[in-house]
Design an enzyme around this catalytic site. Structure first.
Site, PDB file in Angstrom:
ATOM      1  N   HIS A  59       0.771  -1.213  -0.215  1.00 25.19           N
ATOM      2  CA  HIS A  59      -0.152  -0.052  -0.240  1.00 25.19           C
ATOM      3  C   HIS A  59       0.767   1.219  -0.122  1.00 25.19           C
ATOM      4  O   HIS A  59       0.450   2.196   0.586  1.00 25.19           O
ATOM      5  CB  HIS A  59      -1.097  -0.137   1.266  1.00 25.19           C
ATOM      6  CG  HIS A  59      -2.018  -1.024   1.120  1.00 25.19           C
ATOM      7  ND1 HIS A  59      -3.228  -0.890   0.855  1.00 25.19           N
ATOM      8  CD2 HIS A  59      -1.969  -2.293   1.823  1.00 25.19           C
ATOM      9  CE1 HIS A  59      -3.883  -2.015   0.656  1.00 25.19           C
ATOM     10  NE2 HIS A  59      -3.365  -2.981   1.446  1.00 25.19           N
ATOM     11  N   ASN A 132     -10.363  -2.573   2.884  1.00 24.83           N
ATOM     12  CA  ASN A 132      -9.896  -2.475   1.430  1.00 24.83           C
ATOM     13  C   ASN A 132     -11.472  -2.276   0.719  1.00 24.83           C
ATOM     14  O   ASN A 132     -12.297  -2.230   1.388  1.00 24.83           O
ATOM     15  CB  ASN A 132      -9.495  -3.824   0.920  1.00 24.83           C
ATOM     16  CG  ASN A 132      -7.957  -4.334   1.136  1.00 24.83           C
ATOM     17  OD1 ASN A 132      -7.186  -3.057   1.230  1.00 24.83           O
ATOM     18  ND2 ASN A 132      -7.321  -5.383   1.027  1.00 24.83           N
ATOM     19  N   TYR A 342       1.286  -4.108  11.788  1.00 20.39           N
ATOM     20  CA  TYR A 342       1.260  -2.698  11.562  1.00 20.39           C
ATOM     21  C   TYR A 342       2.054  -1.730  12.712  1.00 20.39           C
ATOM     22  O   TYR A 342       2.879  -0.917  12.098  1.00 20.39           O
ATOM     23  CB  TYR A 342      -0.449  -2.187  11.713  1.00 20.39           C
ATOM     24  CG  TYR A 342      -1.014  -2.661  10.466  1.00 20.39           C
ATOM     25  CD1 TYR A 342      -1.212  -3.966  10.137  1.00 20.39           C
ATOM     26  CD2 TYR A 342      -1.434  -2.083   9.088  1.00 20.39           C
ATOM     27  CE1 TYR A 342      -1.872  -4.714   9.024  1.00 20.39           C
ATOM     28  CE2 TYR A 342      -1.886  -2.222   8.338  1.00 20.39           C
ATOM     29  CZ  TYR A 342      -2.107  -3.952   8.123  1.00 20.39           C
ATOM     30  OH  TYR A 342      -2.998  -4.240   6.949  1.00 20.39           O
TER      31      TYR A 342
HETATM   32  C1  HEM Z   1      -1.863 -10.910   7.560  1.00 24.60           C
HETATM   33  C2  HEM Z   1      -2.066 -10.286   6.805  1.00 24.60           C
HETATM   34  C3  HEM Z   1      -1.669  -8.761   6.621  1.00 24.60           C
HETATM   35  C4  HEM Z   1      -0.427  -8.173   6.648  1.00 24.60           C
HETATM   36  C5  HEM Z   1       0.608  -8.821   7.784  1.00 24.60           C
HETATM   37  C6  HEM Z   1      -0.458  -6.911   6.387  1.00 24.60           C
HETATM   38  C7  HEM Z   1       0.531  -6.114   6.539  1.00 24.60           C
HETATM   39  C8  HEM Z   1       0.426  -4.722   6.332  1.00 24.60           C
HETATM   40  C9  HEM Z   1       1.691  -3.729   6.397  1.00 24.60           C
HETATM   41  C10 HEM Z   1       3.057  -4.101   7.142  1.00 24.60           C
HETATM   42  C11 HEM Z   1       1.320  -2.656   5.947  1.00 24.60           C
HETATM   43  C12 HEM Z   1       2.021  -1.240   5.894  1.00 24.60           C
HETATM   44  C13 HEM Z   1       1.933  -0.366   7.103  1.00 24.60           C
HETATM   45  C14 HEM Z   1       2.617   0.766   7.164  1.00 24.60           C
HETATM   46  O1  HEM Z   1       3.889   0.900   6.855  1.00 24.60           O
HETATM   47  O2  HEM Z   1       2.312   1.861   7.671  1.00 24.60           O
HETATM   48  C15 HEM Z   1      -0.069  -2.791   5.363  1.00 24.60           C
HETATM   49  C16 HEM Z   1      -0.772  -1.591   4.973  1.00 24.60           C
HETATM   50  C17 HEM Z   1      -2.211  -1.799   4.632  1.00 24.60           C
HETATM   51  N1  HEM Z   1      -2.823  -2.872   4.811  1.00 24.60           N
HETATM   52 FE1  HEM Z   1      -2.299  -4.623   5.169  1.00 24.60          FE
HETATM   53  N2  HEM Z   1      -1.503  -6.626   5.950  1.00 24.60           N
HETATM   54  C18 HEM Z   1      -2.377  -7.601   5.988  1.00 24.60           C
HETATM   55  C19 HEM Z   1      -3.664  -8.132   5.150  1.00 24.60           C
HETATM   56  C20 HEM Z   1      -4.496  -6.835   4.758  1.00 24.60           C
HETATM   57  C21 HEM Z   1      -5.839  -6.977   4.797  1.00 24.60           C
HETATM   58  C22 HEM Z   1      -6.576  -8.055   4.814  1.00 24.60           C
HETATM   59  C23 HEM Z   1      -6.369  -5.733   4.385  1.00 24.60           C
HETATM   60  C24 HEM Z   1      -7.587  -5.291   4.086  1.00 24.60           C
HETATM   61  C25 HEM Z   1      -8.721  -5.768   4.458  1.00 24.60           C
HETATM   62  C26 HEM Z   1      -5.024  -4.764   4.397  1.00 24.60           C
HETATM   63  C27 HEM Z   1      -5.300  -3.304   4.310  1.00 24.60           C
HETATM   64  C28 HEM Z   1      -4.186  -2.588   4.443  1.00 24.60           C
HETATM   65  C29 HEM Z   1      -4.214  -1.224   3.859  1.00 24.60           C
HETATM   66  C30 HEM Z   1      -5.553  -0.363   3.474  1.00 24.60           C
HETATM   67  C31 HEM Z   1      -3.073  -0.529   4.289  1.00 24.60           C
HETATM   68  C32 HEM Z   1      -2.483   0.797   4.084  1.00 24.60           C
HETATM   69  C33 HEM Z   1      -2.643   1.571   5.333  1.00 24.60           C
HETATM   70  C34 HEM Z   1      -2.217   3.015   5.060  1.00 24.60           C
HETATM   71  O3  HEM Z   1      -3.141   3.683   4.349  1.00 24.60           O
HETATM   72  O4  HEM Z   1      -1.478   3.602   5.559  1.00 24.60           O
HETATM   73  N3  HEM Z   1      -4.017  -5.333   4.847  1.00 24.60           N
HETATM   74  N4  HEM Z   1      -0.534  -3.926   5.713  1.00 24.60           N
END
Ligand code: HEM
Length: 491
Positions: A59, A132, A342
């Site tokens: 993202h 999402n 996160y």
């Molecule tokens: C186990 C599964 C997942 C892991 C380990 C994971 C991990 C991460 C990580 C490490 C980030 C970056 C955070 C940052 O640097 O600020 C991120 C961003 C994000 N993830 Fe996940 N994610 C997973 C599943 C999901 C799922 C299922 C969704 C939605 C339903 C999702 C939605 C998002 C969104 C929207 C962002 C961006 C947040 C922002 O705008 O700063 N992720 N994810």
């Protein structure tokens, strides 16, 4: 010098001393080498070298805006969250949209899920719903997430996204079939961030004042209507205006056209969970609305652009672990993994004091912890004691858990997500395929076939496994896809 020039402030160094010359480096003689005493040169070059922080590991590419959430219906029978307590109540929000796989500078108009991360600045602390634009996901266990994302990102050898890796993983992960059927359908490339829905995707817990708890799924329905791009339209737009989604969001807010979403929830009484036909904590499944209808909660409006993209968007942090009283996690194994991932990413990417930045700190209350210091600590606590318990009037715990305890049993172990009566990896994918119109099915098949056909010629096994999953979802789906892929691979 004009009068206007006289009114302008003096340019200074970082330490505030006046700058005499911002055009010419100080040199030893005319045309000679630079002098170490030209600290302005070194200060500028050194600061410039440190302008970037690590981009989000997923993202990375996104845009955001501030706005207002307004409660439009009484849900206090389900949750005691203060910001949801009465109709008409308003809470400031910050919403960051994103794509998943692309790097920071990648194009917006691509086929990829869109992130929909909402921060509610509530009086009980910040509540983050990091969702999402899709109600389901590719996998159902957090332990597979790094592997999955590696297949979406750049290959270690070629440095590009590779169809071989994507389809190899999906073919070997049949639970992805539902989400892939969604992603390659019409909604897989939204026209803008305004013309798409958002979903919390996971199941979360709500707890009411009486202590009863419920399982809920969030839906944010766009009031602008759904608008999508075809693959051809997206290919063209991505080249002509890589920032299309970001620009659209900013400009619509500048014009005073504030995008809104109707916020709804599906509510499952806790007692239903064990006997429900689908495992309610399996992120690859939806709850059909016939089982649990949508209940209105409120309206979310975006009405203010960030002033500074780096400070407010790049440095913004959202965590699925940011809950408030009356809202908590479910045992969904994906969500459980995210509760760790996160904040860990934030500490690495933005630093230990990320929570103190203006965009991230609570706006409707204040944080009162005994954590202190670290890089870029601003001294906000002054001389306050930094330990607890203390007898100096420091902050104290409430003694009341934020959410209800869940009952567990059985031995520890690396257990697969339990299957309920109608659970398999294909049933909901097949249902979704059969829900699509004939025209949409044709586009779905063409989109999938176009990508699967890119798998290396000597890896027919990857193609077969991938197609087989769609065949298991629906025989017609599989047959048509196989024919389309075969046709393209002949060429
Ligand atoms: C186990 C599964 C997942 C892991 C380990 C994971 C991990 C991460 C990580 C490490 C980030 C970056 C955070 C940052 O640097 O600020 C991120 C961003 C994000 N993830 Fe996940 N994610 C997973 C599943 C999901 C799922 C299922 C969704 C939605 C339903 C999702 C939605 C998002 C969104 C929207 C962002 C961006 C947040 C922002 O705008 O700063 N992720 N994810």
């Amino acid at each position: 010098m004009t009068t206007q020039d006289e009114l302008r402030p003096t340019l200074t160094t970082e330490a505030g001393a006046p700058v005499a010359d911002n055009q010419n480096t100080e040199t030893a003689g005319v045309g000679g080498p630079a002098l170490i005493q030209d600290q302005l040169l070194f200060e500028k070059l050194a600061h410039f070298n440190r302008e970037r922080i690590p981009e989000r590991v997923v993202h990375a590419r996104g845009a955001a805006a501030y706005g207002t959430f307004t409660v439009t219906a009484d849900v206090s029978q389900y949750t005691r969250a203060a910001f949801l307590s009465e109709v008409g109540k308003q809470t400031e929000v910050f919403l960051r949209f994103s794509t998943v796989a692309g790097n920071l500078g990648s194009a917006d108009a691509v086929r990829d899920p869109r992130g929909f991360a909402v921060k509610f600045y509530t009086e009980e602390g910040n509540y983050d719903l990091v969702g999402n634009n899709t109600p389901v996901f590719f996998i159902k266990d957090a332990i597979k997430f790094p592997d999955f994302i590696h297949t979406q990102k750049r290959d270690p050898y070629t440095g590009s996204q590779e169809a071989d890796n994507v389809w190899d993983f999906w073919g070997l992960s049949p639970e992805a079939t539902h989400q892939v059927t969604w992603l390659f359908g019409d909604r897989g490339i939204p026209a803008t961030y305004r013309h798409m829905n958002g979903y919390g995707s996971h199941t979360f817990q709500w707890q009411n004042e009486a202590g009863e708890h419920f399982w809920v799924k969030y839906h944010f329905k766009t009031d602008q209507g759904i608008r999508n791009l075809t693959q051809d339209e997206a290919n063209k737009l991505a080249g002509e205006d890589p920032d299309s989604h970001q620009r659209d969001l900013r400009e619509s807010i500048e014009r005073g056209e504030y995008p809104t979403w109707t916020v709804q929830v599906q509510v499952m009484p806790a007692a239903d969970a064990a006997g429900y036909r689908f495992n309610p904590f399996d992120l690859t499944k939806v709850w059909p609305h016939a089982d649990y209808p949508l209940i209105e909660v409120g309206r979310l409006e975006l009405n203010r652009n960030p002033e500074n993209v780096f400070a407010e968007v790049e440095q913004s942090i959202f965590s699925p672990a940011h809950f408030v009283p009356g809202i908590g996690p479910s045992p969904d194994k994906m969500l459980q993994g995210r509760l760790f991932a996160y904040a860990d990413a934030h500490r690495y990417r933005v630093g230990i004091n990320a929570d103190h930045l203006p965009v991230n700190r609570p706006h409707a209350t204040e944080a009162r912890t005994n954590s202190r210091d670290g890089y870029l600590y601003d001294g906000r606590h002054g001389r306050q004691k930094n330990y607890e318990p203390n007898s100096f009037g420091g902050p104290v715990q409430t003694g009341r858990p934020l959410w209800a305890a869940t009952v567990v049993d059985g031995p520890t172990g690396n257990h697969a997500t339990p299957a309920h009566a109608e659970d398999d990896d294909f049933v909901q994918a097949g249902n979704l395929y059969r829900l699509y119109s004939e025209e949409e099915r044709q586009r779905l098949i063409a989109n999938l076939a176009g990508f699967i056909a890119k798998v290396s010629a000597d890896r027919e096994d990857i193609v077969e496994r991938a197609v087989d999953n769609f065949r298991k979802a629906d025989a017609d789906y599989g047959q048509r896809l196989e024919a389309a892929v075969r046709e393209l691979r002949k060429q």
